[in-house]
Design a protein around this motif. Structure first.
Motif, PDB file in Angstrom:
ATOM      1  N   PRO A  89       0.833  -1.210   0.000  1.00 23.14           N
ATOM      2  CA  PRO A  89       0.000   0.000   0.000  1.00 23.14           C
ATOM      3  C   PRO A  89       0.862   1.251   0.000  1.00 23.14           C
ATOM      4  O   PRO A  89       2.021   1.217   0.450  1.00 23.14           O
ATOM      5  N   PRO A  90       0.330   2.359  -0.483  1.00 27.93           N
ATOM      6  CA  PRO A  90       1.119   3.589  -0.511  1.00 27.93           C
ATOM      7  C   PRO A  90       1.394   4.160   0.876  1.00 27.93           C
ATOM      8  O   PRO A  90       2.327   4.956   1.038  1.00 27.93           O
ATOM      9  N   ALA A  91       0.596   3.792   1.864  1.00 24.33           N
ATOM     10  CA  ALA A  91       0.776   4.305   3.224  1.00 24.33           C
ATOM     11  C   ALA A  91       0.185   3.270   4.191  1.00 24.33           C
ATOM     12  O   ALA A  91      -0.613   2.420   3.791  1.00 24.33           O
ATOM     13  N   PRO A  92       0.574   3.314   5.476  1.00 18.96           N
ATOM     14  CA  PRO A  92      -0.017   2.390   6.458  1.00 18.96           C
ATOM     15  C   PRO A  92      -1.541   2.529   6.497  1.00 18.96           C
ATOM     16  O   PRO A  92      -2.096   3.610   6.271  1.00 18.96           O
ATOM     17  N   LEU A  93      -2.216   1.432   6.803  1.00 12.53           N
ATOM     18  CA  LEU A  93      -3.674   1.345   6.722  1.00 12.53           C
ATOM     19  C   LEU A  93      -4.288   1.104   8.093  1.00 12.53           C
ATOM     20  O   LEU A  93      -3.678   0.486   8.969  1.00 12.53           O
ATOM     21  N   MET A 118       1.875  -3.459   7.356  1.00  9.64           N
ATOM     22  CA  MET A 118       1.057  -2.496   6.616  1.00  9.64           C
ATOM     23  C   MET A 118       0.095  -1.731   7.525  1.00  9.64           C
ATOM     24  O   MET A 118      -0.541  -0.774   7.082  1.00  9.64           O
ATOM     25  N   VAL A 119      -0.023  -2.146   8.781  1.00 11.89           N
ATOM     26  CA  VAL A 119      -1.035  -1.600   9.680  1.00 11.89           C
ATOM     27  C   VAL A 119      -0.516  -0.358  10.390  1.00 11.89           C
ATOM     28  O   VAL A 119       0.580  -0.357  10.962  1.00 11.89           O
ATOM     29  N   ALA A 120      -1.322   0.682  10.394  1.00 12.63           N
ATOM     30  CA  ALA A 120      -0.987   1.921  11.092  1.00 12.63           C
ATOM     31  C   ALA A 120      -1.200   1.744  12.597  1.00 12.63           C
ATOM     32  O   ALA A 120      -1.956   0.861  13.030  1.00 12.63           O
ATOM     33  N   PRO A 121      -0.574   2.560  13.446  1.00 17.45           N
ATOM     34  CA  PRO A 121      -0.836   2.504  14.887  1.00 17.45           C
ATOM     35  C   PRO A 121      -2.332   2.639  15.167  1.00 17.45           C
ATOM     36  O   PRO A 121      -3.005   3.509  14.614  1.00 17.45           O
ATOM     37  N   GLY A 122      -2.841   1.751  16.018  1.00 12.06           N
ATOM     38  CA  GLY A 122      -4.264   1.733  16.327  1.00 12.06           C
ATOM     39  C   GLY A 122      -5.094   0.940  15.352  1.00 12.06           C
ATOM     40  O   GLY A 122      -6.284   0.728  15.581  1.00 12.06           O
TER      41      GLY A 122
END
Length: 253
Positions: A89-93, A118-122
């Protein structure tokens, strides 16, 4: 393996949708960016937008036929043809989700660190896989495929595999992560003629059927249907099919 057939896959869409809904029910928070890895024909990806209105949702699948069907049936959705093994992905999800897909990826447990990265914080990584590969539907499939004259043509076909909740828990429960792992056995009541064959022909039996030339495929189908009817006798109300599913939701806390 030949491309997927969306029509065959959607024959039992209601039954196949239940685990997806149960998986979503355990995802915390309100994700704003979501990727659905192995989205198939997109009929379940649409549920993500209904569950979280306003979220940016992208469906990804490696099957051209499935992506074409998703774009046709859901023109408001966003669908991308890609293999999840190389997808970035272009940015964390906020939510990385995969439903009934990872079992087709050889050694998929080795992919879990990359998927969680790939997972964003939270955010969360959530998936489900069939856990019924020791059920009669699959043991009979393997037994019939091992007979002559099918054996030489089906020895090296792709076979789905999955693991128990405890193993996925061990894979995902690292510092900074909260993991919910569980299993559920659904008792589907299928209708129609040879419904268990119809179910597995669209998924687990598909690589075997694709590997056989037309005359042998017809003979194999007859042999498999006969064996499945004996293992799953029809009742007045339909044909019961017990189907075990394994789930995990890992949240980056």
């Amino acid at each position: 393996m030949a491309d997927w057939n969306p029509e065959n896959y959607l024959r039992h869409a209601d039954e196949r949708s239940r685990p997806f809904a149960d998986l979503l029910a355990r995802v915390p928070g309100s994700p704003r960016t979501i990727i659905d890895l192995g989205c198939g024909p997109g009929h379940l990806t649409r549920l993500l937008r209904h569950r979280w209105p306003g979220a940016e949702v992208v469906g990804v699948d490696s099957s051209p036929a499935m992506i074409d069907r998703a774009r046709r049936d859901d023109p408001d959705g966003t669908y991308q043809l890609a293999d999840l093994r190389g997808f970035e992905p272009p940015a964390p999800l906020d939510l990385v989700l995969s439903n009934a897909t990872l079992q087709w990826v050889p050694e998929h447990r080795t992919l879990l660190p990359r998927l969680t990265s790939m997972v964003a914080p939270g955010g969360s990584f959530a998936f489900s896989v069939p856990g019924n590969h020791d059920a009669p539907s699959h043991t009979i499939l393997r037994e019939v495929a091992a007979r002559e004259p099918y054996r030489d043509l089906t020895t090296s076909v792709a076979r789905p595999s999955a693991f128990d909740p405890e193993q996925y828990l061990d894979d995902l429960a690292h510092p900074g992560w909260s993991v919910d792992a569980w299993e559920t056995t659904y008792l589907h009541v299928l209708q129609g003629e040879d419904p268990v064959f119809t179910w597995i022909a669209a998924t687990g039996a598909r690589p075997v059927l694709d590997a056989l030339p037309a005359p042998l495929r017809d003979d194999f189908t007859t042999d498999l249907q006969e064996a499945l009817r004996a293992a799953y006798p029809a009742r007045p109300y339909g044909t019961p099919l017990a189907f075990r599913r394994v789930f995990a939701v890992a949240t980056r806390v």
